[in-house]
Scaffold this motif. Sequence first.
Motif, short mmCIF file in Angstrom:
data_model
loop_
_atom_site.label_atom_id
_atom_site.label_comp_id
_atom_site.label_asym_id
_atom_site.label_seq_id
_atom_site.Cartn_x
_atom_site.Cartn_y
_atom_site.Cartn_z
N ARG A 176 50.85 -59.36 23.38
CA ARG A 176 49.85 -58.76 22.52
C ARG A 176 50.50 -57.66 21.68
NH1 ARG A 176 44.31 -59.85 23.58
NH2 ARG A 176 44.32 -61.98 24.43
N GLU A 177 49.99 -57.50 20.46
CA GLU A 177 50.49 -56.45 19.56
C GLU A 177 49.32 -55.67 18.98
OE1 GLU A 177 52.71 -58.63 16.66
OE2 GLU A 177 54.53 -58.71 17.89
N GLY A 178 49.57 -54.41 18.70
CA GLY A 178 48.55 -53.55 18.11
C GLY A 178 49.20 -52.34 17.45
N THR A 179 48.39 -51.39 17.08
CA THR A 179 48.90 -50.16 16.45
C THR A 179 48.22 -48.95 17.08
OG1 THR A 179 47.23 -50.27 14.69
CG2 THR A 179 49.38 -51.29 14.25
N CYS A 180 48.92 -47.86 17.03
CA CYS A 180 48.37 -46.58 17.48
C CYS A 180 48.82 -45.51 16.50
CB CYS A 180 48.86 -46.26 18.90
SG CYS A 180 48.30 -44.66 19.52
N ARG A 181 47.85 -45.03 15.69
CA ARG A 181 48.15 -44.01 14.68
C ARG A 181 49.27 -44.45 13.75
NH1 ARG A 181 47.69 -38.90 18.87
NH2 ARG A 181 45.43 -39.04 19.15
N GLY A 182 49.20 -45.71 13.33
CA GLY A 182 50.17 -46.25 12.40
C GLY A 182 51.45 -46.76 13.02
N LEU A 183 51.61 -46.60 14.32
CA LEU A 183 52.82 -47.05 15.00
C LEU A 183 52.56 -48.40 15.67
CD1 LEU A 183 55.73 -46.27 15.94
CD2 LEU A 183 54.65 -45.41 18.03
N ALA A 184 53.44 -49.38 15.41
CA ALA A 184 53.30 -50.71 16.01
C ALA A 184 53.59 -50.64 17.50
CB ALA A 184 54.24 -51.69 15.32
N VAL A 185 52.74 -51.27 18.30
CA VAL A 185 52.92 -51.32 19.75
C VAL A 185 52.92 -52.79 20.18
CG1 VAL A 185 52.06 -50.59 21.99
CG2 VAL A 185 51.68 -49.15 19.97
N ALA A 186 53.90 -53.18 20.96
CA ALA A 186 54.00 -54.57 21.43
C ALA A 186 54.12 -54.60 22.95
CB ALA A 186 55.21 -55.27 20.79
N VAL A 187 53.43 -55.56 23.54
CA VAL A 187 53.48 -55.73 25.00
C VAL A 187 53.82 -57.19 25.29
CG1 VAL A 187 52.14 -55.79 27.12
CG2 VAL A 187 51.85 -53.89 25.52
N ALA B 81 49.09 -51.60 38.77
CA ALA B 81 47.79 -51.97 39.33
C ALA B 81 47.14 -53.08 38.50
CB ALA B 81 46.88 -50.74 39.37
N LEU B 82 47.28 -53.01 37.17
CA LEU B 82 46.74 -54.06 36.30
C LEU B 82 47.42 -55.40 36.58
CD1 LEU B 82 46.49 -52.21 32.84
CD2 LEU B 82 44.59 -52.91 34.31
N VAL C 18 56.81 -52.78 27.47
CA VAL C 18 56.03 -52.10 26.43
C VAL C 18 57.02 -51.49 25.44
CG1 VAL C 18 54.34 -50.30 25.90
CG2 VAL C 18 54.19 -51.57 28.07
N ALA C 19 56.87 -51.82 24.17
CA ALA C 19 57.76 -51.27 23.13
C ALA C 19 56.94 -50.96 21.90
CB ALA C 19 58.87 -52.28 22.80
N SER D 29 47.77 -44.15 25.54
CA SER D 29 47.60 -44.75 26.87
C SER D 29 46.51 -45.82 26.84
CB SER D 29 47.24 -43.65 27.88
OG SER D 29 47.01 -44.21 29.15
N ARG D 30 45.41 -45.55 26.17
CA ARG D 30 44.31 -46.53 26.09
C ARG D 30 44.77 -47.78 25.33
NH1 ARG D 30 41.07 -41.90 25.13
NH2 ARG D 30 41.20 -42.28 22.87
N VAL D 31 45.51 -47.58 24.25
CA VAL D 31 45.98 -48.72 23.46
C VAL D 31 46.90 -49.59 24.30
CG1 VAL D 31 47.42 -49.40 21.51
CG2 VAL D 31 45.72 -47.59 21.23
N VAL D 32 47.85 -48.96 25.00
CA VAL D 32 48.81 -49.71 25.82
C VAL D 32 48.09 -50.49 26.91
CG1 VAL D 32 50.68 -49.49 27.50
CG2 VAL D 32 50.79 -48.23 25.35
N LYS D 33 47.15 -49.87 27.62
CA LYS D 33 46.45 -50.56 28.69
C LYS D 33 45.60 -51.70 28.16
CE LYS D 33 45.06 -46.63 30.61
NZ LYS D 33 44.39 -45.69 31.55
N ARG D 34 45.02 -51.52 26.98
CA ARG D 34 44.24 -52.61 26.38
C ARG D 34 45.14 -53.80 26.05
NH1 ARG D 34 43.63 -53.63 21.15
NH2 ARG D 34 44.29 -51.53 20.53
N LEU D 35 46.30 -53.51 25.47
CA LEU D 35 47.23 -54.58 25.13
C LEU D 35 47.79 -55.26 26.38
CD1 LEU D 35 49.21 -52.90 22.19
CD2 LEU D 35 47.40 -54.63 22.02
N VAL D 36 48.06 -54.48 27.40
CA VAL D 36 48.57 -55.06 28.66
C VAL D 36 47.52 -55.98 29.27
CG1 VAL D 36 49.19 -54.53 31.05
CG2 VAL D 36 50.21 -53.22 29.18
N SER D 37 46.27 -55.56 29.26
CA SER D 37 45.19 -56.40 29.80
C SER D 37 45.10 -57.71 29.02
CB SER D 37 43.86 -55.66 29.74
OG SER D 37 43.88 -54.51 30.58
#
Length: 292
Positions: free
Chosen positions: A11-22, A51-52, A66-67, A130-138
Amino acid sequence: MLKSMTGFGKREGTCRGLAVAVEVRSVNHRFREMVIRVPKGGGEWEEELKALVARKCRRGRIELVVAYGKGNDRGKHVTLDRPLARHYHRVLEDLRRDFRLGGQIDIELLASFREVFHVAEVPIDDKHMSRVVKRLVSGALADLDRMQSKEGKALQVDIAKRLKTVREIHQSIQRRLPLVVKGFRERMRGRVQALVGSTSEQDARLDKELALFADRCDVTEELIRFRSHGAQFQEMIKKREPVGRQLDFLLQEMGREVNTIGAKANDADVSKHVVQLKSELEKIREQVQNVE
């Protein structure tokens, strides 16, 4: 429904303009082993991420990565030391005026002073990241689960097909066993008659030898246990919980029974069926090695 240990999710997303990939991937493992890789400063997430993963994966070697960011600037941002830049500019103006120098004090010149810029890791300890990362991990784990379930369904179909073949071979052995004793009787009687003829005393001894042979080659208990293990195996592959280790144990027990049948029966046809059984059980075992 069986579930494979092999799978992949991303999964991929963004957080405050920064690309986040899981990315999460899982491969075969006897137990459960988790490898969590997060960017520098994200260590406090590890226990939550574990735990997830644990809620979705009961067995296998699971690697979660997570990167964020792209290229050489991954996970970093640049800040400008404005007071220092102004100081450089003022000193350069004084130098040009005092020594009556030509030229321009432009952005290229100021950029050559590396102290003006600071490269730092993007802070990731905020709640939003943290919320963005956990959402992408899920989400990645959900993708992984779908892939594992799909492959598990294919494994179940193949295993069920091979179990049917195993039952057919088992029935062939059952039908053959009475003929084994009968064939032994006929061979022994023919040999005795060819050597010394037939008498009541010889017939009595022949019946005694036949009884001993029948006892030695009796594999009724082994066949019953084999059939029982097979029935348990058939029921277990329908469960929705992880059963890979139980299936592996049942296959070991079935293999022991087959070896005993082959050793005791002392018959060419039974031996041929035993070889077929071993071949099918080995193919099932290879599939079960991938079952969660």
